[in-house]
Design a protein around this motif. Structure first.
Motif, PDB file in Angstrom:
ATOM      1  N   LEU A 384       0.552  -0.384   0.581  1.00  0.00           N
ATOM      2  CA  LEU A 384       0.277   0.127  -0.092  1.00  0.00           C
ATOM      3  C   LEU A 384       1.068   1.268  -0.223  1.00  0.00           C
ATOM      4  O   LEU A 384       1.860   1.636   1.013  1.00  0.00           O
ATOM      5  N   LYS A 386       1.206   5.486   0.248  1.00  0.00           N
ATOM      6  CA  LYS A 386       0.431   6.384  -0.237  1.00  0.00           C
ATOM      7  C   LYS A 386       1.399   7.440  -0.043  1.00  0.00           C
ATOM      8  O   LYS A 386       2.279   8.241  -0.021  1.00  0.00           O
ATOM      9  N   LYS A 391      -4.312   7.053  -2.141  1.00  0.00           N
ATOM     10  CA  LYS A 391      -4.186   5.466  -1.541  1.00  0.00           C
ATOM     11  C   LYS A 391      -3.741   4.585  -2.535  1.00  0.00           C
ATOM     12  O   LYS A 391      -4.700   4.784  -3.321  1.00  0.00           O
TER      13      LYS A 391
END
Length: 481
Positions: A384, A386, A391
Motif C-alpha cells: 500500500l 501513500k 492510496k
C-alpha cells in the motif's frame, strides 16, 4: 470430532498418493500410517522433515491419526532459523525418510524412519493400526504447528487445530465441487499450508487421489492432466510458465482444456496470465485467498465468475470485513472456525493479532465489490503506497506493467519522497534484456492504463525478482541504492 480421513477407515485398493511414480493405495496408506501412528502415540510433538515425498505425507497422516501435533520443517531452512523453530516447538521426535541427510541441529531428537512401502492387511483398521485418536480427538486439539515466514522477526508457530483443517477442507469441497472422483496434481512444497493441507490432506479427506510431481515441470502437468487428473493446484510462477508455453505446446493446451479445475494461490496471479491461459484453453484459473493463521478465507466458486484480479467471496462459515476503510480500501479482518488457535508460546503476539471483538487482523489490504468479491491490493506493510494524498495498490500497477510487451516480470514498491510522501518504484525484468523499455515509456504506459498519479517515478531493471520457496516476490529484498 469425526475422522479427518473417513476413506482410511474403509480402506480399499484405490490409489491415494503418488509421488514421482511411487504410490500407495488407501489400504496401504491405512496400514503404513496406522503402524507409524501406533509408534508415535503419546510422543508430545513430532517434527517432519518435509521433503516432497511419500514419506512426508505418510508421516503427517500418521501424526494426525495418533493425535500428535506435527511440525513440518522446510529442508532448506537456514541453521539459525531451524534452531529457533526447534527450541520453540520442542519436538521429541523427527520423522524422516531413510535416505534423508539431516542437519546436526536435529541430532538430539529421536529419529524414526518413515517407510512408504505399505502392505495392506486383511483388516485395515485394527485397534493398533488406526489409533482411536483420529475419531475421538478434541476438535480444538493442535494438529499442525506451521511456522510463519518471519518477515517481522523470528518465525512464529501458528497452532492449527483439527477443527480449522476440517472446516477449511469441507468449505473448499463446497465451493469447488470437490469429490472423491477428483484426482489432483501439484508440485508444491509440503511444509506450507497450500501444498500440505490443501494439496495432500484435501484429497485424502475427500477420498480422492493426489499425484505430486516432486518438482514442477510443464511436461509433468501435461502428462498428469492428460492421464486422468482433474485438478491442478499451483502458484503464479507455475502458471506463468504454463502461460508462456501455451503458444507452442498444443498438448499442454489440450490437457488444461480437459481439466475440471485450475486453482492458483499464495500470491496474486497477474491478469495477463489469466487472459493468456483462458484464451488458449477456454479454462479460467480460479484464485483463492488464505494465510497460515487463517487457512482459507475466500475463493471464486467453481460455478461463479472467475473475474481476474479478485479472489472471490468468503467461504461458508467465514466472516470478512474491511477495517479503517478509506478511498474504498481497508484492511481485511476475518473470523470463523477456519482460524488458528494462536501463536505457540506467544500470547502477546496472539492478542495483538486480534481486535477486541475477536476479528483476526490479516495485514492485507483490499476493496470489496458490490456483490462481495474481494480484490486484494496487497500487504499493508509493503503493497500500500501513500503518494500525493492517494492510496495506491502495488498490484494494479504490476498488472499494468505486465501488460507491456517489453516486461517479463514486475514488482512495485513505495519509497520515501520529500514531496509526495512516497513515490512509486518499479522493479522490472525486461523481455529483451538487451533492449528494455525506457522508464519514460513504462511510466506513460501505466499513466494511460490507470491514472497519472500511479505511474512509476523510478524504474530499476533486474535479471530476476527475488522469490521464496512458494514463488512469492520478496519485496523487502528490493531496495534502491
Amino acid at each position: 470430532m469425526s475422522s479427518l480421513f473417513p476413506a482410511l477407515l474403509t480402506a480399499d485398493d484405490k490409489q491415494a498418493l503418488r509421488f514421482d511414480g511411487r504410490a500407495l493405495t488407501y489400504a496401504e496408506l491405512a496400514s503404513t500410517a496406522g503402524s507409524l501412528a501406533a509408534r508415535i502415540e503419546g510422543a508430545g510433538r513430532v517434527a517432519v522433515w518435509a521433503t516432497p515425498t511419500l514419506e512426508t505425507a505418510v508421516g503427517v497422516v500418521a501424526a494426525l491419526l495418533a493425535g500428535v501435533p506435527a511440525v513440518p520443517l522446510n529442508p532448506r531452512t537456514g541453521e539459525r532459523e531451524l534452531a529457533h523453530i526447534l527450541k520453540d516447538s520442542a519436538p521429541t521426535t523427527i520423522l524422516a525418510a531413510p535416505t534423508d541427510q539431516l542437519p546436526p541441529a536435529l541430532a538430539e531428537l529421536t529419529r524414526i524412519e518413515v517407510t512408504a512401502a505399505g502392505t495392506a492387511t486383511a483388516d485395515p483398521t485394527p485397534e493398533r493400526t488406526l489409533p482411536l485418536g483420529d475419531t475421538h480427538t478434541d476438535p480444538e486439539s493442535p494438529a499442525l504447528i506451521v511456522y510463519t515466514s518471519g518477515t517481522t522477526g523470528p518465525p512464529k508457530g501458528a497452532v492449527l487445530p483439527r477443527r480449522a483443517i476440517a472446516t477449511t477442507l469441507d468449505a473448499l469441497a463446497d465451493v469447488w465441487g470437490w469429490t472423491a472422483d477428483d484426482v489432483l496434481v501439484h508440485a508444491l512444497p509440503l511444509f506450507h499450508v497450500h501444498g500440505l493441507i490443501l494439496g495432500i490432506l484435501g484429497p485424502l479427506r475427500r477420498g480422492g487421489s493426489v499425484r505430486h510431481l516432486g518438482k514442477f515441470s510443464v511436461d509433468g502437468v501435461t502428462r498428469e492432466l492428460s492421464s486422468g487428473a482433474t485438478m491442478l493446484f499451483g502458484v503464479p510462477t507455475m502458471y506463468h510458465r504454463i502461460a508462456e508455453s501455451l503458444d507452442t505446446d498444443r498438448e499442454l493446451a489440450k490437457a488444461l482444456t480437459g481439466a475440471r479445475l485450475l486453482v492458483s494461490g499464495s500470491a496474486a496471479l497477474p491478469v495477463h496470465d489469466h487472459r493468456r491461459i483462458t484464451a488458449a484453453t477456454g479454462r479460467a484459473v480460479i484464485e483463492r485467498y488464505g494465510m497460515t493463521e487463517t487457512l482459507m478465507n475466500t475463493s471464486v466458486r467453481v460455478d461463479g465468475d472467475p473475474r481476474p484480479g479478485t479472489v472471490g467471496v468468503p467461504l461458508p462459515g467465514v466472516e470478512l470485513r474491511l477495517a479503517d476503510e478509506s478511498d474504498g480500501i481497508g484492511e481485511i479482518q476475518v473470523r470463523g472456525p477456519n482460524l488458528f488457535s494462536g501463536y505457540l508460546h506467544r500470547p502477546d503476539a496472539t492478542a495483538a493479532a486480534f481486535t477486541e471483538d475477536g476479528w483476526f487482523r490479516t495485514g492485507d489490504m483490499a476493496s470489496l465489490e458490490a456483490d462481495g468479491y474481494v480484490r486484494i491490493v496487497g500487504r499493508k506493510a509493503t503493497d500500500l503506497i501513500k503518494s500525493g494524498g492517494y492510496k495506491i495498490g502495488a498490484g494494479e500497477i504490476e498488472n499494468a506493467l505486465l501488460d507491456h510487451p517489453g516486461v517479463r516480470e514486475a514488482a512495485v514498491t513505495g519509497e520515501p519522497d520529500a514531496d509526495l510522501g512516497e513515490r512509486v518504484v518499479a522493479w522490472v525484468v525486461p523481455t529483451d534484456r538487451q533492449s528494455p523499455p525506457t522508464a519514460e515509456e513504462l511510466a506513460e504506459h501505466v499513466a494511460t492504463q490507470l491514472a497519472p498519479h500511479k505511474r512509476p517515478r523510478t524504474v530499476h531493471y533486474l535479471d530476476a525478482l527475488p522469490r521464496n520457496d512458494m514463488g512469492k516476490i520478496m519485496k523487502r529484498a528490493l531496495q534502491s541504492d
